[in-house]
Design a protein around this motif. Sequence first.
Motif: not given
Length: 170
Positions: A8-11, A55-65, A78-80, A100-108
């Motif tokens: 879990i990363i908050v930054g 370094r955090i990587s996102f894939f698919g729809r989460l990457a587009e967001i 970010v959770e991953g 970090i391979i992201a599985e969940n993300m929340q904009m703060l």
Amino acid sequence: MASVNKVIIVGNLGRDPEIRYMPSGDAIANIAVATSYKSKDRQTGEQKELTEWHRISFFGRLAEIVGQYLKKGSSVYVEGRLQTRKYTDKDGIERYATDIIAENMQMLGGRQGMGGGDSMGGGMGGMDDGGGYEPQQRPAPRQAPPAPAARPQPQRPAPNFSDMDDDIPF
């Protein structure tokens, strides 16, 4: 024995997201997030702030967001999971990198944390200013479809408890 690989990363983003697309059309987004840790120097007693980059990587729809909404300076949760990869650098030396391979993300940090240009001012929104992203106008709540007309239920007589025995064994 079970194992857990959870991060879990908050930054804050240190640069704009890098977006690429696979031949299949799937999006990949990479971001660099800074986290800070404050500690006291044992010798001098002065407060020091240490910054760590992730370094955090996102894939698919989460990457587009991520590509659409996050910008340099955005606050993010970010959770991953951790993933280590091996590569050969330009000098032919084998190296390892842990991402970090992201599985969940929340904009703060509200709208200003989403790269709103110069309106961000000097202050970056974070956990202290109320949490996640809130759109300016919320859509009207959906109305449930009308229920089908109910048939009237026959009236049942009220139960008569006067003839029950009071010696209940519990």
